[in-house]
Design a protein around this motif. Structure first.
Motif, PDB file in Angstrom:
ATOM      1  N   TYR A 166      45.739  36.263  53.094  1.00  0.00           N
ATOM      2  CA  TYR A 166      45.918  37.587  52.500  1.00  0.00           C
ATOM      3  C   TYR A 166      44.741  38.489  52.846  1.00  0.00           C
ATOM      4  N   LYS A 167      44.226  38.316  54.050  1.00  0.00           N
ATOM      5  CA  LYS A 167      43.095  39.122  54.492  1.00  0.00           C
ATOM      6  C   LYS A 167      43.444  40.600  54.513  1.00  0.00           C
ATOM      7  N   ASP A 168      44.715  40.917  54.791  1.00  0.00           N
ATOM      8  CA  ASP A 168      45.118  42.326  54.812  1.00  0.00           C
ATOM      9  C   ASP A 168      44.984  42.964  53.436  1.00  0.00           C
ATOM     10  N   VAL A 169      45.284  42.209  52.378  1.00  0.00           N
ATOM     11  CA  VAL A 169      45.107  42.719  51.021  1.00  0.00           C
ATOM     12  C   VAL A 169      43.624  42.904  50.724  1.00  0.00           C
ATOM     13  N   GLN A 170      42.818  41.917  51.117  1.00  0.00           N
ATOM     14  CA  GLN A 170      41.374  41.987  50.863  1.00  0.00           C
ATOM     15  C   GLN A 170      40.734  43.144  51.622  1.00  0.00           C
ATOM     16  N   GLU A 171      41.158  43.361  52.858  1.00  0.00           N
ATOM     17  CA  GLU A 171      40.576  44.439  53.657  1.00  0.00           C
ATOM     18  C   GLU A 171      41.022  45.814  53.166  1.00  0.00           C
ATOM     19  N   ALA A 172      42.163  45.869  52.511  1.00  0.00           N
ATOM     20  CA  ALA A 172      42.618  47.150  51.956  1.00  0.00           C
ATOM     21  C   ALA A 172      41.683  47.633  50.851  1.00  0.00           C
ATOM     22  N   ALA A 173      41.008  46.680  50.184  1.00  0.00           N
ATOM     23  CA  ALA A 173      40.032  47.018  49.137  1.00  0.00           C
ATOM     24  C   ALA A 173      40.613  48.000  48.126  1.00  0.00           C
ATOM     25  N   ASN A 174      41.823  47.718  47.710  1.00  0.00           N
ATOM     26  CA  ASN A 174      42.540  48.588  46.774  1.00  0.00           C
ATOM     27  C   ASN A 174      43.022  47.749  45.597  1.00  0.00           C
ATOM     28  N   PRO A 175      42.147  47.433  44.657  1.00  0.00           N
ATOM     29  CA  PRO A 175      42.546  46.562  43.550  1.00  0.00           C
ATOM     30  C   PRO A 175      43.517  47.223  42.593  1.00  0.00           C
ATOM     31  N   VAL A 176      44.213  46.407  41.826  1.00  0.00           N
ATOM     32  CA  VAL A 176      45.023  46.898  40.707  1.00  0.00           C
ATOM     33  C   VAL A 176      44.086  47.646  39.767  1.00  0.00           C
ATOM     34  N   SER A 177      44.377  48.911  39.493  1.00  0.00           N
ATOM     35  CA  SER A 177      43.443  49.685  38.665  1.00  0.00           C
ATOM     36  C   SER A 177      43.577  49.355  37.188  1.00  0.00           C
ATOM     37  N   LEU A 178      44.785  48.962  36.754  1.00  0.00           N
ATOM     38  CA  LEU A 178      44.993  48.578  35.358  1.00  0.00           C
ATOM     39  C   LEU A 178      45.950  47.403  35.300  1.00  0.00           C
ATOM     40  N   TRP A 179      45.482  46.299  34.729  1.00  0.00           N
ATOM     41  CA  TRP A 179      46.322  45.122  34.500  1.00  0.00           C
ATOM     42  C   TRP A 179      46.505  44.997  32.997  1.00  0.00           C
ATOM     43  N   LEU A 180      47.751  45.133  32.559  1.00  0.00           N
ATOM     44  CA  LEU A 180      48.095  44.981  31.149  1.00  0.00           C
ATOM     45  C   LEU A 180      48.812  43.655  30.953  1.00  0.00           C
ATOM     46  N   THR A 181      48.251  42.777  30.137  1.00  0.00           N
ATOM     47  CA  THR A 181      48.948  41.540  29.782  1.00  0.00           C
ATOM     48  C   THR A 181      49.383  41.642  28.328  1.00  0.00           C
ATOM     49  N   LEU A 182      50.657  41.392  28.080  1.00  0.00           N
ATOM     50  CA  LEU A 182      51.264  41.561  26.764  1.00  0.00           C
ATOM     51  C   LEU A 182      51.817  40.222  26.297  1.00  0.00           C
ATOM     52  N   GLY A 183      51.394  39.769  25.117  1.00  0.00           N
ATOM     53  CA  GLY A 183      51.878  38.482  24.621  1.00  0.00           C
ATOM     54  C   GLY A 183      51.561  37.354  25.572  1.00  0.00           C
ATOM     55  N   SER A 184      50.345  37.339  26.086  1.00  0.00           N
ATOM     56  CA  SER A 184      49.969  36.405  27.152  1.00  0.00           C
ATOM     57  C   SER A 184      49.508  35.058  26.614  1.00  0.00           C
ATOM     58  N   PRO A 185      49.924  33.953  27.259  1.00  0.00           N
ATOM     59  CA  PRO A 185      49.418  32.629  26.898  1.00  0.00           C
ATOM     60  C   PRO A 185      48.232  32.190  27.740  1.00  0.00           C
ATOM     61  N   LEU A 186      47.609  33.100  28.494  1.00  0.00           N
ATOM     62  CA  LEU A 186      46.515  32.719  29.396  1.00  0.00           C
ATOM     63  C   LEU A 186      45.306  32.152  28.661  1.00  0.00           C
ATOM     64  N   GLY A 187      45.166  32.453  27.385  1.00  0.00           N
ATOM     65  CA  GLY A 187      44.046  31.912  26.628  1.00  0.00           C
ATOM     66  C   GLY A 187      44.200  30.453  26.248  1.00  0.00           C
ATOM     67  N   GLU A 188      45.408  29.901  26.388  1.00  0.00           N
ATOM     68  CA  GLU A 188      45.658  28.508  26.008  1.00  0.00           C
ATOM     69  C   GLU A 188      45.028  27.544  27.019  1.00  0.00           C
ATOM     70  N   ALA A 189      44.355  26.540  26.503  1.00  0.00           N
ATOM     71  CA  ALA A 189      43.691  25.565  27.378  1.00  0.00           C
ATOM     72  C   ALA A 189      44.697  24.879  28.301  1.00  0.00           C
ATOM     73  N   GLY A 190      45.880  24.584  27.768  1.00  0.00           N
ATOM     74  CA  GLY A 190      46.883  23.909  28.591  1.00  0.00           C
ATOM     75  C   GLY A 190      47.359  24.753  29.745  1.00  0.00           C
ATOM     76  N   VAL A 191      47.428  26.056  29.540  1.00  0.00           N
ATOM     77  CA  VAL A 191      47.814  26.964  30.620  1.00  0.00           C
ATOM     78  C   VAL A 191      46.684  27.085  31.624  1.00  0.00           C
ATOM     79  N   ARG A 192      45.463  27.318  31.143  1.00  0.00           N
ATOM     80  CA  ARG A 192      44.331  27.492  32.058  1.00  0.00           C
ATOM     81  C   ARG A 192      44.094  26.248  32.909  1.00  0.00           C
ATOM     82  N   ALA A 193      44.451  25.076  32.368  1.00  0.00           N
ATOM     83  CA  ALA A 193      44.284  23.840  33.125  1.00  0.00           C
ATOM     84  C   ALA A 193      45.282  23.699  34.256  1.00  0.00           C
ATOM     85  N   ASN A 194      46.282  24.590  34.296  1.00  0.00           N
ATOM     86  CA  ASN A 194      47.305  24.504  35.332  1.00  0.00           C
ATOM     87  C   ASN A 194      47.442  25.785  36.150  1.00  0.00           C
ATOM     88  N   LEU A 195      46.481  26.694  36.017  1.00  0.00           N
ATOM     89  CA  LEU A 195      46.477  27.879  36.861  1.00  0.00           C
ATOM     90  C   LEU A 195      46.120  27.492  38.296  1.00  0.00           C
TER      91      LEU A 195
END
Length: 332
Positions: free
Chosen positions: A210-239
């Motif tokens: 994905y070098k083309d994405v990296q070279e574009a240097a255009n990040p997502v300006s706003l990431w909204l996570t709603l009702g996210s389970p990313l804080g759960e240890a079980g989820v983070r262990a499988n990312l």
């Protein structure tokens, strides 16, 4: 620069692709109109573009394979996906419209919704879901079939490479095109969609293909996570980056320079985001300046449908004025 909102949904059964997109846009517009009618008009007229990422056909198929009850609920057919069985959209528009009468989306209104409807927060299927999210941490010690049965679609995403790849691909293409094309992107991810988003963002920022994405240097300006389970240890262990080392030394842990601002919104009593904060779990992203900021917010999700209150529902998050204000602030 085009402003583009990309919306990705969460787990569980879904209506047909186009019908579901119409319902989500209805909720998005209702929320924006409440806080800023001028910004709502920009979205309504397409001046701010909206893309909907849909993998509901995969969810529906996986869940129907595991449950005859689910199969009986999939009474409609999706013309855009080979007439795949899907959930009926009947009644959802009326339920979204009903939320326009709420004034404050505060504890009083939320408690009123819960009193007037059946409390769906603690049903058995939800209890299985939350316990399984935690159990995935020790998946090597458990019967994988048990996990897949309890949360068939989420379990399949986290534990089956082919399913995970199929779902990520649905977000991969529109997000890559937007970032490499120079669009200003607001990525809105609900529930399991936050996990999919995290993995795609990690791949875009870390993998050489994905070098083309990296070279574009255009990040997502706003990431909204709603009702996210990313804080759960079980989820983070499988990312996707679960096996990467922490930041004590050179590492590939966490997405890097692919998001500017991350706002996480968790509703009170949301059974998926009962670990409601991301800043503590992903503090190394701030410490090592992998993004500009992470902010956590609490809201009341006043969604109810056919007599059931559900504080996790995507429509309720989109209508909420705190969510809408963040989107409106992002729109120029």
């Amino acid at each position: 620069m085009v402003q583009r909102i990309i919306i990705i949904h969460g787990r569980s059964t879904k209506p047909a692709k186009r019908k579901y997109a119409d319902l989500l846009k209805m909720a998005l517009l209702q929320g924006l109109k409440r806080v800023n009618p001028q910004k709502e008009e920009l979205v309504r007229e397409g001046i701010v573009s909206v893309d909907f990422v849909y993998y509901g056909d995969i969810n529906n198929r996986i869940l129907a394979e595991k449950s005859s009850t689910v199969r009986r609920k999939l009474t409609d057919f999706d013309p855009d996906l080979d007439n795949a069985p899907c959930l009926s959209d009947s009644g959802y528009a009326n339920a979204i419209d009903a939320m326009s009468s709420f004034r404050n989306f505060d504890r009083r209104e939320y408690n009123s919704v819960v009193r007037q409807n059946s409390d769906k927060r603690w049903r058995d299927d939800i209890a299985r879901l939350t316990s399984t999210i935690s159990a995935i941490t020790t998946a090597t010690l458990l019967n994988e079939k048990v996990i897949k049965f309890a949360t068939a679609d989420l379990g399949a995403y986290l534990m089956r490479r082919t399913i995970g790849s199929m779902i990520r691909e649905r977000l991969h293409t529109p997000l890559k095109n937007a970032l490499t094309g120079g669009d200003d992107v607001c990525l809105i991810a609900h529930s399991m969609g936050a996990i999919v988003s995290y993995d795609v963002l990690w791949k875009f920022s870390r993998m050489s293909e994905y070098k083309d994405v990296q070279e574009a240097a255009n990040p997502v300006s706003l990431w909204l996570t709603l009702g996210s389970p990313l804080g759960e240890a079980g989820v983070r262990a499988n990312l996707y980056d679960a096996d990467e080392r922490t930041h004590a030394h050179e590492t590939d842990k966490h997405p890097k320079d692919i998001v500017r601002i991350w706002h996480n919104i968790a509703a009170h009593d949301d059974f998926i985001s009962h670990d409601p904060t991301m800043k503590d779990d992903f503090r190394d992203m701030l410490r090592f300046k992998l993004l500009e900021d992470i902010k956590d917010h609490r809201v009341y999700n006043c969604w109810a449908f056919r007599g059931d209150a559900n504080p996790h529902k995507f429509y309720g998050y989109l209508v909420n004025p705190k969510t809408s204000a963040m989107i409106a602030d992002w729109i120029r």
